[in-house]
Write an enzyme that holds these catalytic residues in place. Structure first.
Site, mmCIF file in Angstrom:
data_model
loop_
_atom_site.group_PDB
_atom_site.id
_atom_site.type_symbol
_atom_site.label_atom_id
_atom_site.label_comp_id
_atom_site.label_asym_id
_atom_site.label_seq_id
_atom_site.Cartn_x
_atom_site.Cartn_y
_atom_site.Cartn_z
ATOM 1 N N SER A 1 0.823 -1.449 0.060
ATOM 2 C CA SER A 1 0.294 -0.211 -0.397
ATOM 3 C C SER A 1 0.837 1.483 -0.077
ATOM 4 O O SER A 1 1.764 1.719 0.989
ATOM 5 C CB SER A 1 -0.988 -0.192 1.044
ATOM 6 O OG SER A 1 -1.496 1.628 1.924
ATOM 7 N N MET B 1 -12.112 4.535 -0.265
ATOM 8 C CA MET B 1 -13.204 4.361 1.058
ATOM 9 C C MET B 1 -13.404 5.908 1.548
ATOM 10 O O MET B 1 -12.845 7.150 2.481
ATOM 11 C CB MET B 1 -11.633 4.336 2.609
ATOM 12 C CG MET B 1 -11.093 3.130 2.370
ATOM 13 S SD MET B 1 -9.610 3.362 3.093
ATOM 14 C CE MET B 1 -8.717 2.894 1.595
ATOM 15 N N ASP C 1 -5.955 -6.491 4.790
ATOM 16 C CA ASP C 1 -5.589 -5.233 5.051
ATOM 17 C C ASP C 1 -5.488 -4.982 6.597
ATOM 18 O O ASP C 1 -6.705 -4.316 5.986
ATOM 19 C CB ASP C 1 -6.647 -3.870 3.926
ATOM 20 C CG ASP C 1 -6.151 -2.831 3.789
ATOM 21 O OD1 ASP C 1 -4.576 -2.374 4.362
ATOM 22 O OD2 ASP C 1 -6.645 -1.850 2.851
ATOM 23 N N MET D 1 -8.856 8.266 0.548
ATOM 24 C CA MET D 1 -9.689 8.160 1.011
ATOM 25 C C MET D 1 -10.298 9.570 1.603
ATOM 26 O O MET D 1 -9.537 11.192 0.133
ATOM 27 C CB MET D 1 -8.706 8.289 2.933
ATOM 28 C CG MET D 1 -8.081 6.854 3.179
ATOM 29 S SD MET D 1 -7.206 6.886 4.765
ATOM 30 C CE MET D 1 -6.616 5.300 4.026
ATOM 31 N N HIS E 1 -8.520 0.482 -3.261
ATOM 32 C CA HIS E 1 -9.237 0.649 -2.452
ATOM 33 C C HIS E 1 -10.278 2.281 -1.889
ATOM 34 O O HIS E 1 -9.380 3.275 -1.097
ATOM 35 C CB HIS E 1 -8.997 0.411 -1.240
ATOM 36 C CG HIS E 1 -8.794 -0.405 0.101
ATOM 37 N ND1 HIS E 1 -8.391 -0.178 1.482
ATOM 38 C CD2 HIS E 1 -10.128 0.186 0.644
ATOM 39 C CE1 HIS E 1 -9.454 -0.297 2.387
ATOM 40 N NE2 HIS E 1 -10.314 -0.566 1.969
ATOM 41 N N MET F 1 -10.585 -5.730 6.426
ATOM 42 C CA MET F 1 -10.170 -4.993 6.874
ATOM 43 C C MET F 1 -10.166 -5.623 7.969
ATOM 44 O O MET F 1 -11.024 -6.700 9.217
ATOM 45 C CB MET F 1 -11.096 -3.833 7.417
ATOM 46 C CG MET F 1 -11.101 -3.665 5.600
ATOM 47 S SD MET F 1 -9.678 -2.205 4.809
ATOM 48 C CE MET F 1 -9.227 -1.312 6.150
ATOM 49 N N ASP G 1 -4.967 3.676 -1.857
ATOM 50 C CA ASP G 1 -5.575 3.817 -0.732
ATOM 51 C C ASP G 1 -6.032 5.464 -0.958
ATOM 52 O O ASP G 1 -5.731 5.998 -0.593
ATOM 53 C CB ASP G 1 -4.996 3.280 0.761
ATOM 54 C CG ASP G 1 -4.594 2.573 0.974
ATOM 55 O OD1 ASP G 1 -5.932 1.474 0.994
ATOM 56 O OD2 ASP G 1 -4.329 2.107 1.834
ATOM 57 N N HIS H 1 -1.535 -1.249 -3.904
ATOM 58 C CA HIS H 1 -2.368 -1.110 -4.015
ATOM 59 C C HIS H 1 -2.388 0.222 -3.282
ATOM 60 O O HIS H 1 -1.866 0.981 -2.931
ATOM 61 C CB HIS H 1 -2.865 -1.719 -2.229
ATOM 62 C CG HIS H 1 -3.697 -1.772 -1.392
ATOM 63 N ND1 HIS H 1 -4.932 -2.481 -1.681
ATOM 64 C CD2 HIS H 1 -4.053 -0.638 -0.085
ATOM 65 C CE1 HIS H 1 -5.857 -2.330 -0.436
ATOM 66 N NE2 HIS H 1 -5.541 -0.910 0.567
HETATM 67 C C1 DX5 Z 1 -6.025 1.495 6.008
HETATM 68 C C2 DX5 Z 1 -5.241 0.631 4.674
HETATM 69 C C3 DX5 Z 1 -4.633 0.340 5.134
HETATM 70 C C4 DX5 Z 1 -2.720 0.915 5.183
HETATM 71 C C5 DX5 Z 1 -2.185 -0.397 5.457
HETATM 72 O O1 DX5 Z 1 -7.390 2.519 5.731
HETATM 73 O O2 DX5 Z 1 -6.760 0.326 3.998
HETATM 74 O O3 DX5 Z 1 -4.325 -0.555 3.019
HETATM 75 O O4 DX5 Z 1 -2.135 1.165 4.102
HETATM 76 O O5 DX5 Z 1 -1.266 -0.136 6.898
HETATM 77 P P1 DX5 Z 1 -0.957 -1.558 6.955
HETATM 78 O O6 DX5 Z 1 -0.594 -1.950 6.537
HETATM 79 O O7 DX5 Z 1 0.313 0.069 7.585
HETATM 80 O O8 DX5 Z 1 -1.463 -1.477 8.804
HETATM 81 ZN ZN ZN Z 2 -6.505 0.057 2.227
#
Ligand code: DX5
Ligand code: ZN
Length: 224
Positions: A8, A68, A175, A37, A66, A137, A35, A33
């Protein structure tokens, strides 16, 4: 042993994002990956479609996006157009989840659905036929570097049962908090696709060392 490692880039050094992505590819990562947000569904704000486009230019690895965000259907077309290969939405953000999954597929991407630690995965049995990926998750989404929540193991086991019963080939992804100690329990519970952010990007032996450590943790257990 078939599995995938998906670093990620949330924890990557953004001053050198291109180099980080290229290093992941060279180090044997299976996907990148990303993320996304929005500061509403989760407290943090991160990347938009332009980051997907930037990654698309420098890697041929699948881009695993991903989302969010609230109302993901408003933004899915742009993420697909910028080169997302897999688009995962949160079950909690989609009142019409089948429609959203169909939208993703019609745009030519693979469709994933994600379940938060506090969300039941029983609805998966109603969705299995429409899915390419299921994301369990193992932290509450929003930030990297959080601690793995063990309830995820139970949910992975149940998700694996539901997928097997449906004869689904969907990837089972986990994840959050994945490191050299949590990856094997997650594998044993049925996960085959592992997202890891801080473990890979903050590793003392850098990105390649982090990816290798994860692979070794799986390999060592396998041969033990
Ligand atoms: C969290 C994300 C993850 C995050 C994981 O909301 O969806 O993908 O990057 O990070 P680590 O591996 O540090 O928990
Ligand atoms: Zn993620």
């Amino acid at each position: 042993m078939q599995y995938r490692i998906s670093p990620s880039i949330l924890s990557a050094d953004l001053n050198h994002l291109g180099e980080a992505v290229r290093t992941c590819e060279e180090a044997g990562a299976d996907a990148i990956h990303i993320d996304v947000m929005d500061g509403i569904y989760v407290p943090n704000i991160t990347f938009g479609p332009n980051i997907v486009a930037a990654c698309r230019k420098i890697t041929t690895l699948p881009l695993d996006v991903h989302l969010m965000i609230v109302e993901p259907e408003r933004h899915i077309p742009e993420f697909a157009a910028k080169g997302a290969d897999i688009i995962t939405v949160h079950y909690e953000t989609c009142p019409h989840i089948h429609r959203t999954l169909q939208q993703i597929k019609q745009l030519g991407a693979k469709a994933g659905v994600s379940f938060n630690p506090g969300t039941s995965i029983e609805p998966l049995s109603l969705l299995a036929d429409d899915l390419d990926l299921v994301l369990i998750m193992s932290v509450n989404p929003g930030f990297g570097g959080q601690k793995f929540i063990p309830v995820a193991l139970e949910k992975l086991r149940r998700a694996r049962q539901i997928l097997d019963l449906a004869e689904s080939e969907a990837h089972l992804q986990v994840d959050g908090g994945i490191d050299a100690s949590t990856i094997y329990p997650a594998f044993e519970a049925g996960a085959r696709n592992f997202v890891a952010g801080s473990f890979v990007f903050n590793h003392p032996k850098r990105i390649a060392g982090g990816i290798q450590d994860l692979k070794d943790a799986l390999g060592a257990q396998k041969s033990a």
